[in-house]
Motif scaffolding. Structure first.
Motif, PDB file in Angstrom:
ATOM      1  N   GLU A 117       0.829  -1.203   0.000  1.00 21.25           N
ATOM      2  CA  GLU A 117       0.000   0.000   0.000  1.00 21.25           C
ATOM      3  C   GLU A 117       0.864   1.255   0.000  1.00 21.25           C
ATOM      4  OE1 GLU A 117      -3.269   2.093   2.907  1.00 21.25           O
ATOM      5  OE2 GLU A 117      -3.157  -0.101   2.862  1.00 21.25           O
ATOM      6  N   TYR A 118       1.902   1.272   0.829  1.00 22.21           N
ATOM      7  CA  TYR A 118       2.821   2.416   0.842  1.00 22.21           C
ATOM      8  C   TYR A 118       3.441   2.629  -0.533  1.00 22.21           C
ATOM      9  CZ  TYR A 118       2.954   2.831   6.002  1.00 22.21           C
ATOM     10  OH  TYR A 118       2.658   3.029   7.319  1.00 22.21           O
ATOM     11  N   GLU A 119       3.897   1.543  -1.157  1.00 22.68           N
ATOM     12  CA  GLU A 119       4.553   1.661  -2.458  1.00 22.68           C
ATOM     13  C   GLU A 119       3.583   2.126  -3.537  1.00 22.68           C
ATOM     14  OE1 GLU A 119       6.269  -2.223  -2.792  1.00 22.68           O
ATOM     15  OE2 GLU A 119       8.132  -1.597  -1.806  1.00 22.68           O
ATOM     16  N   THR A 120       2.371   1.585  -3.521  1.00 19.04           N
ATOM     17  CA  THR A 120       1.364   1.984  -4.509  1.00 19.04           C
ATOM     18  C   THR A 120       1.013   3.460  -4.363  1.00 19.04           C
ATOM     19  OG1 THR A 120       0.453  -0.249  -4.533  1.00 19.04           O
ATOM     20  CG2 THR A 120      -0.962   1.508  -5.363  1.00 19.04           C
ATOM     21  N   GLN A 121       0.774   3.881  -3.128  1.00 14.34           N
ATOM     22  CA  GLN A 121       0.450   5.279  -2.896  1.00 14.34           C
ATOM     23  C   GLN A 121       1.643   6.182  -3.214  1.00 14.34           C
ATOM     24  OE1 GLN A 121      -2.489   6.756  -2.219  1.00 14.34           O
ATOM     25  NE2 GLN A 121      -3.300   4.708  -2.592  1.00 14.34           N
TER      26      GLN A 121
END
Length: 125
Positions: free
Chosen positions: A92-96
């Motif tokens: 999620e961190y990487e996608t955001q």
């Protein structure tokens, strides 16, 4: 050591690291650790439709007498479950982070990438 003891020790390690990060004012580490702890705690909660155990012989029918008797039981997570939760947070961190970079919000993107790096470090622990 059982999977419950392992997961308990892991969570205690997260809480210890959070105290250290708070003392040294590491904002990204504090945020990442709080998010991991909250995600693990939330995963331990039973579904809202689960009924707490009640007895029919209490003063008020189907009530739960005594201190703490209304507390809902929690699930015991294995380390594999905790690793899945952390992997999802990293993803999620990487996608955001990629999203913020695509809209030229580089500071927010870099912050999320740092948090992903911090969380990823706990996958090897």
């Amino acid at each position: 050591m059982s999977h419950v003891a392992d997961s308990w020790a892991f969570r205690e390690g997260l809480r210890h690291d959070l105290r250290v990060a708070l003392k040294s004012r590491q904002a990204d580490t504090i945020s990442a650790l709080r998010t991991m702890i909250a995600a693990i705690d939330n995963a331990e909660a039973l579904p809202p439709d689960a009924e707490p155990p009640r007895t029919a012989d209490s003063v008020v029918a189907l009530s739960s007498p005594g201190v703490g008797s209304t507390e809902a039981p929690r699930r015991d997570l294995a380390m594999t479950d905790i690793h899945v939760i952390i992997r999802e947070l990293v993803s999620e961190y990487e996608t955001q982070g990629e999203h913020y970079r695509s809209i030229h919000q580089h500071e927010a993107s870099d912050e999320l990438r740092r948090k992903a790096t911090i969380a990823r470090a706990y996958l090897g622990a």
